[in-house]
Motif scaffolding. Structure first.
Motif, PDB file in Angstrom:
ATOM      1  N   LEU A 231       0.839  -1.188   0.000  1.00 51.28           N
ATOM      2  CA  LEU A 231       0.000   0.000   0.000  1.00 51.28           C
ATOM      3  C   LEU A 231       0.879   1.245   0.000  1.00 51.28           C
ATOM      4  CD1 LEU A 231      -2.507  -1.069   2.825  1.00 51.28           C
ATOM      5  CD2 LEU A 231      -2.513  -1.737   0.407  1.00 51.28           C
ATOM      6  N   LEU A 232       0.463   2.248  -0.757  1.00 50.10           N
ATOM      7  CA  LEU A 232       1.178   3.523  -0.790  1.00 50.10           C
ATOM      8  C   LEU A 232       0.222   4.627  -0.374  1.00 50.10           C
ATOM      9  CD1 LEU A 232       3.705   5.204  -1.538  1.00 50.10           C
ATOM     10  CD2 LEU A 232       2.764   5.395  -3.852  1.00 50.10           C
ATOM     11  N   PHE A 233       0.712   5.526   0.494  1.00 51.72           N
ATOM     12  CA  PHE A 233      -0.091   6.632   1.000  1.00 51.72           C
ATOM     13  C   PHE A 233       0.586   7.948   0.645  1.00 51.72           C
ATOM     14  CE2 PHE A 233      -0.722   2.908   3.587  1.00 51.72           C
ATOM     15  CZ  PHE A 233      -2.096   2.855   3.799  1.00 51.72           C
ATOM     16  N   VAL A 234      -0.142   8.860   0.006  1.00 49.48           N
ATOM     17  CA  VAL A 234       0.354  10.197  -0.324  1.00 49.48           C
ATOM     18  C   VAL A 234      -0.757  11.192  -0.016  1.00 49.48           C
ATOM     19  CG1 VAL A 234       1.866   9.320  -2.152  1.00 49.48           C
ATOM     20  CG2 VAL A 234      -0.446  10.100  -2.733  1.00 49.48           C
ATOM     21  N   HIS A 235      -0.426  12.478  -0.032  1.00 51.68           N
ATOM     22  CA  HIS A 235      -1.484  13.467   0.198  1.00 51.68           C
ATOM     23  C   HIS A 235      -2.382  13.610  -1.027  1.00 51.68           C
ATOM     24  CE1 HIS A 235      -3.764  16.831   1.573  1.00 51.68           C
ATOM     25  NE2 HIS A 235      -3.330  17.597   0.583  1.00 51.68           N
ATOM     26  N   GLY A 236      -1.775  13.708  -2.193  1.00 45.88           N
ATOM     27  CA  GLY A 236      -2.561  13.785  -3.419  1.00 45.88           C
ATOM     28  C   GLY A 236      -2.461  15.093  -4.174  1.00 45.88           C
ATOM     29  N   ASP A 237      -1.729  16.070  -3.630  1.00 49.55           N
ATOM     30  CA  ASP A 237      -1.643  17.358  -4.307  1.00 49.55           C
ATOM     31  C   ASP A 237      -0.833  17.287  -5.597  1.00 49.55           C
ATOM     32  OD1 ASP A 237       0.313  16.836  -2.300  1.00 49.55           O
ATOM     33  OD2 ASP A 237       1.090  18.863  -2.495  1.00 49.55           O
ATOM     34  N   HIS A 238      -0.072  16.210  -5.786  1.00 48.09           N
ATOM     35  CA  HIS A 238       0.677  16.039  -7.034  1.00 48.09           C
ATOM     36  C   HIS A 238       0.016  15.023  -7.957  1.00 48.09           C
ATOM     37  CE1 HIS A 238       3.888  18.595  -5.592  1.00 48.09           C
ATOM     38  NE2 HIS A 238       3.992  17.875  -4.488  1.00 48.09           N
ATOM     39  N   GLU A 239      -1.171  14.577  -7.585  1.00 52.22           N
ATOM     40  CA  GLU A 239      -1.912  13.623  -8.404  1.00 52.22           C
ATOM     41  C   GLU A 239      -2.952  14.366  -9.244  1.00 52.22           C
ATOM     42  OE1 GLU A 239      -0.862  10.535  -8.271  1.00 52.22           O
ATOM     43  OE2 GLU A 239       0.470  11.013  -6.591  1.00 52.22           O
ATOM     44  N   THR A 240      -3.291  13.803 -10.396  1.00 51.55           N
ATOM     45  CA  THR A 240      -4.325  14.398 -11.226  1.00 51.55           C
ATOM     46  C   THR A 240      -5.700  14.107 -10.637  1.00 51.55           C
ATOM     47  OG1 THR A 240      -4.407  12.422 -12.618  1.00 51.55           O
ATOM     48  CG2 THR A 240      -2.939  14.221 -13.313  1.00 51.55           C
ATOM     49  N   ARG A 241      -6.643  14.982 -10.934  1.00 52.84           N
ATOM     50  CA  ARG A 241      -7.991  14.841 -10.404  1.00 52.84           C
ATOM     51  C   ARG A 241      -8.850  13.883 -11.251  1.00 52.84           C
ATOM     52  NH1 ARG A 241     -11.485  20.246  -8.962  1.00 52.84           N
ATOM     53  NH2 ARG A 241     -13.408  19.262  -8.234  1.00 52.84           N
ATOM     54  N   ASN A 242      -8.363  13.533 -12.441  1.00 55.02           N
ATOM     55  CA  ASN A 242      -9.134  12.692 -13.350  1.00 55.02           C
ATOM     56  C   ASN A 242      -8.998  11.207 -12.987  1.00 55.02           C
ATOM     57  OD1 ASN A 242      -6.607  11.850 -14.356  1.00 55.02           O
ATOM     58  ND2 ASN A 242      -6.593  13.508 -15.870  1.00 55.02           N
ATOM     59  N   ASP A 243      -9.541  10.349 -13.856  1.00 56.61           N
ATOM     60  CA  ASP A 243      -9.552   8.908 -13.581  1.00 56.61           C
ATOM     61  C   ASP A 243      -8.347   8.187 -14.171  1.00 56.61           C
ATOM     62  OD1 ASP A 243     -11.909   9.269 -12.280  1.00 56.61           O
ATOM     63  OD2 ASP A 243     -13.191   8.394 -13.820  1.00 56.61           O
ATOM     64  N   ASN A 244      -7.352   8.918 -14.638  1.00 53.87           N
ATOM     65  CA  ASN A 244      -6.151   8.280 -15.177  1.00 53.87           C
ATOM     66  C   ASN A 244      -5.443   7.468 -14.103  1.00 53.87           C
ATOM     67  OD1 ASN A 244      -6.723   9.561 -17.551  1.00 53.87           O
ATOM     68  ND2 ASN A 244      -5.157  11.152 -17.332  1.00 53.87           N
ATOM     69  N   ALA A 245      -4.755   6.414 -14.531  1.00 52.41           N
ATOM     70  CA  ALA A 245      -4.011   5.574 -13.586  1.00 52.41           C
ATOM     71  C   ALA A 245      -2.956   6.405 -12.871  1.00 52.41           C
ATOM     72  CB  ALA A 245      -3.364   4.412 -14.329  1.00 52.41           C
ATOM     73  N   LYS A 246      -2.856   6.238 -11.561  1.00 54.43           N
ATOM     74  CA  LYS A 246      -1.945   7.024 -10.742  1.00 54.43           C
ATOM     75  C   LYS A 246      -0.783   6.186 -10.192  1.00 54.43           C
ATOM     76  CE  LYS A 246      -6.027   9.684  -9.523  1.00 54.43           C
ATOM     77  NZ  LYS A 246      -5.884  10.503 -10.725  1.00 54.43           N
ATOM     78  N   ILE A 247      -1.021   4.902  -9.996  1.00 54.97           N
ATOM     79  CA  ILE A 247       0.005   4.040  -9.404  1.00 54.97           C
ATOM     80  C   ILE A 247       1.271   3.961 -10.259  1.00 54.97           C
ATOM     81  CG2 ILE A 247       0.527   1.649  -8.767  1.00 54.97           C
ATOM     82  CD1 ILE A 247      -2.335   1.416  -7.713  1.00 54.97           C
ATOM     83  N   PRO A 248       1.188   3.853 -11.609  1.00 58.27           N
ATOM     84  CA  PRO A 248       2.423   3.713 -12.407  1.00 58.27           C
ATOM     85  C   PRO A 248       3.452   4.805 -12.189  1.00 58.27           C
ATOM     86  CG  PRO A 248       0.518   3.161 -13.749  1.00 58.27           C
ATOM     87  CD  PRO A 248      -0.011   3.707 -12.448  1.00 58.27           C
ATOM     88  N   THR A 249       3.019   6.028 -11.898  1.00 62.86           N
ATOM     89  CA  THR A 249       3.976   7.121 -11.702  1.00 62.86           C
ATOM     90  C   THR A 249       4.795   6.948 -10.438  1.00 62.86           C
ATOM     91  OG1 THR A 249       2.353   8.500 -10.533  1.00 62.86           O
ATOM     92  CG2 THR A 249       2.470   8.729 -12.928  1.00 62.86           C
ATOM     93  N   HIS A 250       4.350   6.081  -9.526  1.00 59.53           N
ATOM     94  CA  HIS A 250       5.057   5.870  -8.259  1.00 59.53           C
ATOM     95  C   HIS A 250       5.921   4.620  -8.265  1.00 59.53           C
ATOM     96  CE1 HIS A 250       2.907   9.064  -6.090  1.00 59.53           C
ATOM     97  NE2 HIS A 250       1.824   8.683  -6.751  1.00 59.53           N
ATOM     98  N   ILE A 251       5.825   3.816  -9.306  1.00 55.18           N
ATOM     99  CA  ILE A 251       6.552   2.544  -9.333  1.00 55.18           C
ATOM    100  C   ILE A 251       8.046   2.786  -9.494  1.00 55.18           C
ATOM    101  CG2 ILE A 251       6.915   0.403 -10.611  1.00 55.18           C
ATOM    102  CD1 ILE A 251       3.963   0.440 -11.326  1.00 55.18           C
ATOM    103  N   LYS A 252       8.820   2.221  -8.584  1.00 57.43           N
ATOM    104  CA  LYS A 252      10.278   2.244  -8.675  1.00 57.43           C
ATOM    105  C   LYS A 252      10.778   0.813  -8.820  1.00 57.43           C
ATOM    106  CE  LYS A 252      10.913   6.535  -6.057  1.00 57.43           C
ATOM    107  NZ  LYS A 252       9.497   6.845  -5.731  1.00 57.43           N
TER     108      LYS A 252
END
Length: 324
Positions: A231-252
């Motif tokens: 599980l990954l927890f962030v605030h979300g201010d750098h995430e888009t508001r739309n329904d686009n996938a968000k997890i891939p941008t965090h994968i290392k």
């Protein structure tokens, strides 16, 4: 109301380093007072050991509690039928705890994860002149209240499970510097929150089943592995508001099974690749003048609870709404 002179004086003090020294002194003073009162009313007995609920060894549920966007210190009256101040915030948090208890009693999870998703405080210096009217208490008082409320929540939920994993991430309103272009990495209220929790844990002020996650090297992200899931927890201010996938941008090194975020003040769940899910948690604040100005949804104040089950891809997302 923040005047231009006050802004200039603060910027000058910030450049000279005296503002941070003052904030640190005031934070220590206010936190000491708040926690002294909190622990004077505490039910902790026998060297920090609660009488905890018993659970079935075959139970594989994990509760994920993601309180978010408290904005403590904000105050306004009757905006789209919604009002907010420190007393209303406390009452809503009490209702959140009460309602979560019902689901914990129903599912009987052995483990719970309690991560605050940021924007603990409202912070007057984050606002333009017009929004400054809606800010009560100074930043240090806001922070001390936030820590007290969070500590109270930790001590309560520790009684309900065998293991309580606790952490926090920083929000954009949690910055000490109002100007995000001048913000220093980790110069965030969340650092003080996590540092205080770690200190209390070292002083045995929490029950022994409480595990504090140390993310002081980066208070903007927090990872937890539980129930066979990452599980990954962030605030979300750098995430888009739309329904686009968000997890891939965090994968290392590896993907995550679920992403939890706040910031946008409404509840939402998005299915991404395969069975991966991202969850958006709403706010304790609810609709206010800012959300009205940007034509955001007129959302009722709420917080989020998510139930995971080890060995299952099905998660249960439960928004908790309030009567006030």
């Amino acid at each position: 109301l923040i005047t231009q002179k006050q802004t200039r004086d603060f910027n000058k003090a910030q450049r000279e380093g005296s503002a941070q020294a003052y904030l640190s002194q005031e934070i220590a003073k206010n936190i000491t007072r708040e926690l002294k009162e909190e622990y004077s009313n505490s039910t902790i007995k026998n060297n920090g050991v609660y009488k905890r609920a018993k659970h079935d060894d075959k139970n594989n549920f994990v509760a994920v509690l993601t309180p978010s966007d408290w904005h403590l210190g904000a105050q306004f009256s009757n905006i789209d039928g919604n009002s907010y101040n420190i007393d209303i915030a406390k009452e809503r948090l009490d209702q959140y705890v009460e309602q979560v208890d019902k689901y914990l009693d129903l599912y009987k999870p052995r483990t719970a994860v309690l991560i605050n998703l940021g924007d603990f405080i409202n912070h007057a210096y984050m606002h333009s002149v017009s929004q400054a009217f809606e800010t009560d208490l100074d930043a240090t008082q806001q922070l001390s209240k936030a820590i007290r409320f969070f500590v109270s929540m930790i001590n309560h939920f520790a009684q309900k499970v065998d293991t309580l994993i606790v952490g926090a991430v920083g929000g954009n309103h949690d910055r000490f510097s109002g100007n995000k272009k001048e913000a220093i990495f980790n110069d965030n209220v969340a650092y003080n929150v996590v540092d205080t929790l770690l200190l209390l844990s070292q002083l045995y002020a929490f029950p022994k089943n409480v595990v504090i996650k140390n993310n002081l090297d980066d208070v903007y992200n927090l990872e937890v592995e539980v129930a066979g899931k990452r599980l990954l927890f962030v605030h979300g201010d750098h995430e888009t508001r739309n329904d686009n996938a968000k997890i891939p941008t965090h994968i290392k090194e590896y993907p995550y099974d679920a992403l939890f975020m706040g910031h946008y003040h409404y509840n939402k769940s998005i299915q991404e690749d395969y069975a991966r899910m991202s969850y958006m948690s709403s706010s304790l604040l609810g609709a206010n003048s800012y959300s009205k100005t940007i034509q955001a949804p007129r959302t009722a104040a709420s917080q989020l609870l998510t139930m995971l089950e080890e060995g299952s891809k099905t998660n249960i997302s439960i928004p908790i709404f309030f009567s006030i």
